[in-house]
Design an enzyme around this catalytic site. Sequence first.
Site, short mmCIF file in Angstrom:
data_model
loop_
_atom_site.label_atom_id
_atom_site.label_comp_id
_atom_site.label_asym_id
_atom_site.label_seq_id
_atom_site.Cartn_x
_atom_site.Cartn_y
_atom_site.Cartn_z
N ARG A 179 1.96 4.07 -6.01
CA ARG A 179 1.26 3.12 -5.72
C ARG A 179 2.03 1.79 -5.24
NH1 ARG A 179 -1.79 6.34 -5.23
NH2 ARG A 179 -3.65 6.57 -6.13
N GLU A 189 -1.43 -2.99 1.13
CA GLU A 189 -1.96 -2.07 2.28
C GLU A 189 -3.23 -2.13 2.37
OE1 GLU A 189 -2.03 2.58 0.50
OE2 GLU A 189 0.19 1.54 0.54
N HIS A 195 0.66 5.49 3.65
CA HIS A 195 0.16 6.18 2.79
C HIS A 195 -0.44 7.63 3.29
CE1 HIS A 195 -2.13 5.44 -1.04
NE2 HIS A 195 -1.60 6.55 -1.11
#
Length: 332
Positions: free
Chosen positions: A244, A273, A293
């Site tokens: 994360r 993000e 991601h």
Amino acid sequence: MSLLRATPELDLVVWPHDRGCDRTWLLDNVPGSSGLVVMLTDKVDSEVFGRAGPSLRTVSTMSVGYEHIDLKAAAQRGLKVGYTPDVLTDAVADLSVMLALMASRNIGIATAVVREGQWPNRPWSPFALCGPQLSTIASSPTRKVGFVGFGRIAQATLARLVPFGITHCLYSSSPSSPTNHERDAELAKVYKLQSVTKVNVDELARESDFIFVLAPGGPDTYHIINEDFLKQMKRTGILVNASRGTLVDSDALAKALREGWIWGAGLDVVEGEPNVTIDHPLVKEPRCIVIPHVGSATLETRTAMAVRVAQNLIAGVLGGHMPAHVDLSGYR
């Protein structure tokens, strides 16, 4: 979708676009729902629960993380929350090793040389584009890897690193988690490592050649990788984050790279993000690999995640056993 459509007890209302769901659409369509399928980008809070009303029984998220769901509010309403652990372990572990290699071997800089047409005019030199080596060799026989968090994905990453000649594994985990000496000894034996040792984060920073951040998000791990941590790392150290973005202080990491405290970083996640533009301080750093991601982004893994999401939803709505659900007992 085929599993859901094949369940006659369900009437489906489906967001029609191949992108994140608009919140307005979600709020307009959630009233009267029994179950809700969401993604990591969907904020599922008291407003959503309130609009859904008392009919809502289950939230099923297509992610291993669930920070986007208000678990306390879910628990207070007696909801079940499904998620998708295990099925993405291998894909994220693969990507973690990839990021370590890319960051250590200056792949961001090297690919830019080719893409920007610099290669024909770039003079060769013995140490051009060199970086620290992940694998051990005769003249460098020791390699220590550190893990912030030592769950399924971290241990799968360790297994992939063993063939590189890793000699020591260090890890830090929640202070409330007791050290599992038996497991650690067994891992060291199976992988033929000199040691597998739980340490505090300061020792992890000082001793590790490569550090993999693979812990859950949340307030307990917020900015656990901060300026103090980064200053203790080796100047040839590599930091990888595939968990994360909130675990790493982006400004501190950009400063560490800019001032040469560490060698490089590989990031699949960044705090804030997807609002990461070309002006972001980490994107500007040549020795920082940033990808958007995509840790679970393989055809096989995303299919398995979708199946698990559907299974969780069906079981939660119809009163069956959910294959993977969050324990909400501590939130009531």
